[in-house]
Design an enzyme around this catalytic site. Structure first.
Site, PDB file in Angstrom:
ATOM      1  CB  ILE A 142      -2.253  65.843  31.057  1.00 58.42           C
ATOM      2  CG1 ILE A 142      -2.061  64.638  30.356  1.00 58.42           C
ATOM      3  CG2 ILE A 142      -2.879  65.869  32.363  1.00 58.42           C
ATOM      4  CD1 ILE A 142      -1.511  63.502  31.079  1.00 58.42           C
ATOM      5  CE1 TYR A 143      -4.552  73.027  28.043  1.00 59.33           C
ATOM      6  CE2 TYR A 143      -5.163  70.924  27.245  1.00 59.33           C
ATOM      7  CZ  TYR A 143      -4.689  72.210  26.988  1.00 59.33           C
ATOM      8  OH  TYR A 143      -4.442  72.433  25.768  1.00 59.33           O
ATOM      9  CE1 TYR A 144      -1.923  67.240  36.657  1.00 58.71           C
ATOM     10  CE2 TYR A 144      -1.162  67.901  34.541  1.00 58.71           C
ATOM     11  CZ  TYR A 144      -1.198  66.968  35.464  1.00 58.71           C
ATOM     12  OH  TYR A 144      -0.670  65.819  35.637  1.00 58.71           O
ATOM     13  CB  THR A 185      -8.660  70.310  33.611  1.00 67.33           C
ATOM     14  OG1 THR A 185      -8.282  71.326  34.753  1.00 67.33           O
ATOM     15  CG2 THR A 185     -10.276  70.969  33.310  1.00 67.33           C
ATOM     16  CB  ALA A 186     -10.018  67.767  30.263  1.00 66.21           C
TER      17      ALA A 186
END
Length: 189
Positions: A37-39, A111-112
């Site tokens: 999980i990207y932030y 983000t995604a």
């Protein structure tokens, strides 16, 4: 500061590479499913600064365990043509869910998510991964040992790529960037 030096190649199939690795004595050290999980930060856009903040959840199929999550900061990409090098700081955490709450409170935005199945092989002076990434396809990465100089890392990567038959265009984009590109193209059609 640990500097990750690697190549990434989109490959049509993983089996020929897997066979070459085994034939040449590479050891399968892990097979796992990774959920990343990207932030993005509220004070700067990581897409502009070429940084990344990721929380990774791993289910290791080799030992049948769910591993503790970790958070990774990746600095801007540097390095030679076709090679990706960047600062990488990884910290194990006890609760990814609690970290997600903290990040949300600090106005970080998700983000995604990148989901992949990964096989990890140990070669001399490098790690090779065979990745099946949801929505984007199959890839192989070769990452040099952190103890090597840049020149030694490049040589080690080139030797392993030749041995394993990993050929094709070398990508410097992250899986996140590739996934976002695929999604952007899909919505544009």
């Amino acid at each position: 500061m640990a500097l990750e030096i690697e190549i990434k190649v989109k490959v049509p199939a993983l089996e020929p590479i897997r066979e070459n690795l085994k034939k040449n004595g590479a050891a399968l050290i892990a097979e796992q499913d990774e959920h990343d999980i990207y932030y993005n930060a509220p004070h700067k856009d990581f897409a502009v600064t070429d940084e990344a903040l990721r929380v990774r959840y791993t289910r290791n199929q080799t030992c049948g365990k769910i591993m503790p999550p970790n958070v990774t900061y990746k600095g801007p990409k540097v390095g030679r043509e076709g090679f990706k090098a960047r600062e990488e700081i990884i910290v194990d955490i006890s609760s990814g869910e609690q970290l997600a709450v903290i990040l949300e409170r600090l106005n970080f935005k998700k983000t995604a998510e990148v989901i992949k199945h990964r096989e990890i092989y140990q070669c001399e002076k490098a790690i090779v991964t065979l990745d099946n990434v949801a929505e984007v396809g199959t890839f192989s990465e070769i990452e040099a040992d952190f103890s090597l100089t840049e020149d030694e890392a490049v040589t080690a990567i080139e030797n392993v790529a030749a041995m394993a038959g990993i050929t094709g265009e070398r990508l410097t984009k992250s899986y996140l960037e590739i996934l976002l590109d695929v999604r952007a193209k899909s919505t544009a059609q």
